[in-house]
Design a protein around this motif. Structure first.
Motif, PDB file in Angstrom:
ATOM      1  N   ARG A 272      83.670  82.450  41.956  1.00  0.00           N
ATOM      2  CA  ARG A 272      83.677  83.591  41.021  1.00  0.00           C
ATOM      3  C   ARG A 272      84.917  83.563  40.133  1.00  0.00           C
ATOM      4  O   ARG A 272      84.839  83.870  38.939  1.00  0.00           O
ATOM      5  CB  ARG A 272      83.631  84.910  41.789  1.00  0.00           C
ATOM      6  N   ALA A 273      86.053  83.209  40.717  1.00  0.00           N
ATOM      7  CA  ALA A 273      87.285  83.140  39.927  1.00  0.00           C
ATOM      8  C   ALA A 273      87.183  82.019  38.887  1.00  0.00           C
ATOM      9  O   ALA A 273      87.623  82.170  37.743  1.00  0.00           O
ATOM     10  CB  ALA A 273      88.485  82.903  40.841  1.00  0.00           C
ATOM     11  N   PHE A 274      86.570  80.914  39.289  1.00  0.00           N
ATOM     12  CA  PHE A 274      86.386  79.783  38.367  1.00  0.00           C
ATOM     13  C   PHE A 274      85.558  80.208  37.154  1.00  0.00           C
ATOM     14  O   PHE A 274      85.842  79.811  36.019  1.00  0.00           O
ATOM     15  CB  PHE A 274      85.701  78.631  39.119  1.00  0.00           C
ATOM     16  N   LEU A 275      84.548  81.051  37.399  1.00  0.00           N
ATOM     17  CA  LEU A 275      83.699  81.515  36.295  1.00  0.00           C
ATOM     18  C   LEU A 275      84.492  82.340  35.271  1.00  0.00           C
ATOM     19  O   LEU A 275      84.090  82.458  34.121  1.00  0.00           O
ATOM     20  CB  LEU A 275      82.504  82.327  36.819  1.00  0.00           C
ATOM     21  N   THR A 276      85.617  82.917  35.689  1.00  0.00           N
ATOM     22  CA  THR A 276      86.474  83.646  34.743  1.00  0.00           C
ATOM     23  C   THR A 276      87.589  82.742  34.218  1.00  0.00           C
ATOM     24  O   THR A 276      88.573  83.237  33.655  1.00  0.00           O
ATOM     25  CB  THR A 276      87.143  84.875  35.395  1.00  0.00           C
ATOM     26  N   ASN A 277      87.425  81.426  34.434  1.00  0.00           N
ATOM     27  CA  ASN A 277      88.490  80.499  34.039  1.00  0.00           C
ATOM     28  C   ASN A 277      89.799  80.799  34.767  1.00  0.00           C
ATOM     29  O   ASN A 277      90.877  80.564  34.237  1.00  0.00           O
ATOM     30  CB  ASN A 277      88.708  80.593  32.528  1.00  0.00           C
TER      31      ASN A 277
END
Ligand SMILES: *Cc1c(COP(=O)(O)O)cnc(C)c1O
Ligand SMILES: [Zn+2]
Length: 451
Positions: free
Chosen positions: A296-301
């Protein structure tokens, strides 16, 4: 030449602290510490000389250098006395050439690092040999330590209990009740640890053990303790060594508390700084969809990170909602052009079974990594000619109960596509012969489908 290493804050707060001091967090900002090495001293030996030293020690008998971890002692904990090293000849695990499975994925150069072929059946041995050895050194130096303790999703406690028992150090493990496999539960029991089976999840066990280890005579063995990272980083060095000192294009691994991906990055960066390698791989961290805070954090860069309550997953060792090494892991992914992928329960179960058919015996976490790999290949993020190394984190034998349920068709929520059940026959040779021809025919058909 004397080499040295010490603890330092990951945020660069002032202060260097002895590895033989009991501390897990920065006294100024409270964030994690990391082990720093005297790189200037290490640089006085040329890259080629390090390579020769490591190759000379590879799987040799001279204690403790035949261990994959202690073969790199100067890069791990240089000053520890060899007589205090508690080793089970961990590391140097096979880099399995996944030829048939790679073909199915249209990958030409796929390798699986079998970290589960180890004393307690997971890569956790690599970190625990370092941590327990340092504790033994502290005790030999007169530090009053009564016991070592950890919270665990199963594998950390197995490793700590084994190394603790080998060293004669009392061991306390905090396990979430009914959330570890029978094989994982029986390991610390057999090794004589105090097993606390708590009515909570891993994150709850972690909170409990942190309370208890505030008293300095109980030493905390979770990966928040960055000594473990020093052992685990040797996975990176071994991978490169086993590729004849060439760097793969990609490393794919499952992530939960995210210590291992941080360790992997640290190993590559150290080789890079000391001139043993001249490029870095890209890294993919794979998470279970049911426990995916990093995804999920990756999806927010990585602009936002929110801890979650992890849902139950077959990949129980990565059922973690609030990873302790999140900051280190984000820094690693940013440095290594990393990506995060996820896999659902049925995706991970199917991929485990599919890969097992080509000669592996994977744990569910490795299944998560393999399912992520498939997605990256399908999206052409990973290209067919690239060299890929998947880190297999535990031995599938620890999860025999899951595999039995898969093949029996009783695994909740999973419709098995690769089910294989025992054929119950009389001892009649005709029936047996018919069953064999049927099987051979079916395998031939599968081969023509899979290539
Ligand atoms: C600990 C563990 C992981 C996750 O490693 P982290 O450092 O927590 O990210 C993955 N697979 C297995 C089998 C493990 O034991
Ligand atoms: Zn700090």
């Amino acid at each position: 030449m004397s080499y040295n290493a010490w603890f330092q804050c990951i945020n660069g707060c002032p202060g260097q602290f002895s590895l033989l001091e009991i501390m897990y967090r920065c006294p100024s900002c409270g964030d994690l510490l990391e082990v720093r090495h005297d790189m200037a001293a290490l640089k006085t030996r040329a890259a080629a000389a390090w390579i020769k030293l490591f190759d000379d020690r590879y799987r040799q008998n001279l204690y403790p250098y035949g261990s994959g971890v202690w073969a790199k002692k100067e890069w791990v904990v240089p000053f520890i006395d060899n007589e205090n090293i508690v080793s089970t000849f961990e590391g140097n695990t096979n880099l399995f050439w996944a030829e048939r499975y790679g073909k199915q994925l249209h990958l030409e150069d796929l390798w699986v690092k079998q970290c589960g072929n180890s004393h307690t059946g997971s890569f956790k041995d690599l970190g625990m040999t370092v941590l327990v050895s340092v504790v033994k050194q502290m005790m030999a130096d007169g530090m009053p330590i009564d016991a070592v303790a950890c919270a665990s999703t199963g594998d950390t406690s197995a490793a700590l209990a084994a190394y603790g028992a080998a060293a004669g150090i009392p061991t306390v493990v905090f396990l979430p009740r009914n959330k570890v496999s029978p094989a994982q539960l029986v390991q610390p029991l057999a090794n004589g640890a105090l097993v606390l089976s708590l009515d909570t999840d891993f994150d709850g066990c972690m909170a409990a053990v942190q309370q208890v280890t505030k008293h300095k005579h109980i030493y905390l063995a979770n990966s928040m303790n960055s000594l473990r990272i020093e052992g685990q980083k040797t996975i990176a060095i071994e991978i490169v060594q086993q590729c004849d000192w060439e760097v793969p294009d990609w490393v794919v691994l499952p992530g939960g508390n995210l210590g291992n991906v941080s360790a992997l990055g640290k190993g590559f960066l150290m080789m890079h700084e000391l001139g043993l390698i001249s490029k870095l791989p890209r890294i993919c961290v794979a998470q279970a969809e049911n426990a995916n805070p990093f995804y999920r954090a990756f999806l927010t860069n990585f602009e936002r990170f929110e801890p979650i309550t992890a849902k139950e997953t077959l990949a129980s060792a990565i059922q973690i909602g609030n990873p302790v090494s999140i900051r280190k892991a984000i820094a690693t992914l940013q440095r290594f052009e990393g990506v995060v992928e996820q896999a659902s329960e049925s995706e991970l179960a199917e991929e485990t079974a599919r890969a097992d058919r080509t000669g592996m015996f994977n744990c569910p976490h490795t299944g998560v990594a393999l399912a992520a790999l498939r997605k990256l290949v399908e999206r052409k993020v990973i290209r067919s000619h690239e060299r890929v190394v998947v880190i297999s984190t535990a031995n599938g034998l620890k999860f025999a109960d899951q595999k039995i349920a898969y093949h029996a068709g009783t695994l909740a929520g999973v419709k098995p596509g690769h089910q294989n059940r025992p054929l119950e026959l009389s001892a009649d040779p005709k029936q047996i012969a018919a069953a064999i021809s049927h099987y051979v025919e079916r395998m031939r058909l599968l081969d023509s489908v899979n290539g």
